[in-house]
Design an enzyme around this catalytic site. Structure first.
Site, mmCIF file in Angstrom:
data_model
loop_
_atom_site.group_PDB
_atom_site.id
_atom_site.type_symbol
_atom_site.label_atom_id
_atom_site.label_comp_id
_atom_site.label_asym_id
_atom_site.label_seq_id
_atom_site.Cartn_x
_atom_site.Cartn_y
_atom_site.Cartn_z
ATOM 1 N N ASN A 255 55.465 -54.177 -32.404
ATOM 2 C CA ASN A 255 56.240 -52.918 -32.333
ATOM 3 C C ASN A 255 55.584 -51.820 -33.172
ATOM 4 O O ASN A 255 55.816 -50.634 -32.956
ATOM 5 C CB ASN A 255 57.673 -53.097 -32.857
ATOM 6 C CG ASN A 255 58.565 -53.942 -31.977
ATOM 7 O OD1 ASN A 255 59.507 -54.567 -32.469
ATOM 8 N ND2 ASN A 255 58.305 -53.964 -30.672
ATOM 9 N N ASP B 124 67.175 -56.807 -28.104
ATOM 10 C CA ASP B 124 66.407 -56.013 -27.140
ATOM 11 C C ASP B 124 67.334 -55.170 -26.263
ATOM 12 O O ASP B 124 68.455 -55.593 -25.954
ATOM 13 C CB ASP B 124 65.577 -56.971 -26.266
ATOM 14 C CG ASP B 124 64.449 -56.249 -25.551
ATOM 15 O OD1 ASP B 124 64.164 -55.080 -25.886
ATOM 16 O OD2 ASP B 124 63.847 -56.862 -24.642
#
Ligand code: FPP
Length: 234
Positions: free
Chosen positions: A69, A21
């Site tokens: 996502n 991330d």
């Protein structure tokens, strides 16, 4: 007594899972488009996987794209798909030479057809690699994976043991992750390896993924090595 303590101490993990991330924030800090952050992330992922296997870790799972996502703007997804294409075209041969087997987990039907074919070819070409397994989670969601296994179990019409259930998951045959590293400050699992991480040790860092260095990997490994893993026992 002493022996027992040593046995419960964690050493080199067999399996490291990574939530990569912070690519977007890394790019934003440099006034670059998000796609530049993902490219820097991909380069870091390649280096990091190499470092991880060089430490004697057998299996490394990288979270490259979650089911959630897939709701990002199409432009960002197209950029990520281009990176995946580039990665498979340029890196499969190297993995084969290094005897690293590639495995993809996730719902392949959610991906563009050509990427599906590239991932299949990558798995086939590297199959049997004895030095380690690099697992890429693409179009992956832990809940979706569990639900698919439950539906399969219902179809079979009989109660399953833990081992039988685990064999219905995408990660079938892989050890559970011993250590999970999440970069980029957040401290959550985000639908990653929900079943498999029941006894995983977590390492959270504020470092944005493209900046996660070999030095910080070693910090995470020392931190892990000092932990006592009791698996619910005393
Ligand atoms: C999360 O950071 C990262 C992703 C959704 C993509 C991760 C992908 C890579 C590192 C490239 C991997 C490439 C291959 C070939 C597998 P974010 O974009 O959400 O960052 P932010 O929280 O700072 O916005």
């Amino acid at each position: 007594m002493k022996k027992k303590q040593t046995e419960t101490l964690a050493r080199i993990p067999r399996h490291i899972a990574v939530i990569m991330d912070g690519n977007g924030r890394w790019a934003k800090k440099r006034l670059l488009p998000r796609s530049a952050g993902h490219r820097a992330g991909m380069n870091r992922m390649i280096e990091l996987a190499e470092c991880i296997f060089s430490r004697g870790v057998e299996c490394c799972t990288m979270y490259a794209l979650s089911t959630e996502n897939l709701s990002r703007p199409q432009e960002e997804l197209d950029g990520l798909y281009s990176l995946f294409r580039e990665y498979f075209r340029k890196n499969v041969e190297t993995l084969k030479k290094k005897e690293i087997a590639l495995k993809i987990i996730g719902d392949a039907s959610l991906l563009p057809e050509d990427i599906r074919l590239l991932t299949q070819a990558g798995e086939e070409k590297t199959a049997g690699g004895k030095k380690g397994t690099l697992v890429l989670a693409i179009g992956y969601g832990g809940r979706q994976e569990i639900l698919a296994a439950v539906n399969e179990a219902v179809k079979r019409g009989k109660q399953l043991t833990e081992a039988e259930f685990a064999s219905l998951l995408d990660t079938q045959g892989l050890p559970d992750p011993d250590l999970l590293i999440r970069t980029g400050k957040e401290q959550r699992l985000s639908n990653f390896l929900l079943w498999q991480s029941a006894y995983t040790e977590f390492y959270f860092t504020e470092t944005l993924f493209p900046d996660f260095s070999e030095k910080e990997l070693d910090r995470a490994l020392s931190d892990y090595a000092a932990r006592e893993r009791r698996f619910g026992k005393i």
